[in-house]
Scaffold this active site. Structure first.
Site, PDB file in Angstrom:
ATOM      1  N   CYS A 161      40.159  38.382  36.491  1.00 28.49           N
ATOM      2  CA  CYS A 161      40.061  37.361  35.450  1.00 28.49           C
ATOM      3  C   CYS A 161      40.971  36.167  35.774  1.00 28.49           C
ATOM      4  O   CYS A 161      42.199  36.291  35.727  1.00 28.49           O
ATOM      5  CB  CYS A 161      40.444  37.990  34.111  1.00 28.49           C
ATOM      6  SG  CYS A 161      40.671  36.844  32.758  1.00 28.49           S
ATOM      7  N   CYS A 186      43.387  35.166  33.045  1.00 29.00           N
ATOM      8  CA  CYS A 186      44.431  36.193  32.936  1.00 29.00           C
ATOM      9  C   CYS A 186      45.525  35.963  33.976  1.00 29.00           C
ATOM     10  O   CYS A 186      46.711  36.151  33.689  1.00 29.00           O
ATOM     11  CB  CYS A 186      43.838  37.589  33.131  1.00 29.00           C
ATOM     12  SG  CYS A 186      42.605  38.051  31.907  1.00 29.00           S
TER      13      CYS A 186
END
Length: 106
Positions: A30, A33
């Site tokens: 991600c 993230c």
């Protein structure tokens, strides 16, 4: 204080009852993230004694993510005084610091 990476489905052992705990649900693939992880490192450096950051990889521990109704990542949740706060969606270091101080003042 160092950032802890969850290594089991038992979250209790990662909860520090004397500090604000920030649970961060994320995944290695991600992009947002990864960027948010850099902000969490800065938060740890600046407020290390006031907050414990616990990272949870949703691919390794999907039951934990499901238990917190994580529908998207990155997703964070604060814990303090034996209770979980509502999910926190904020990207800046300033917002995170303000939230830690707000929770500690309760």
């Amino acid at each position: 204080m160092a950032i802890i990476h969850v290594a089991s489905n038992k979250l209790e052992k990662y909860i520090n009852k004397d500090k604000v705990v920030l649970l961060n649900f994320s995944a290695t693939w991600c992009g947002p993230c990864i960027r948010y992880g850099e902000i969490l490192k800065q938060l740890d450096e600046e407020l290390g004694d006031s907050v414990q950051i616990v990272k949870i990889d949703i691919d390794k521990y999907p039951k934990l993510a499901k238990g917190f109704n994580v529908m998207g990542i990155p997703n964070s949740r604060f814990y303090f005084n034996n209770q979980f706060e509502q999910p926190f969606f904020g990207g800046s270091l300033k917002k995170l610091k303000e939230e830690v101080l707000r929770i500690k003042a309760k």
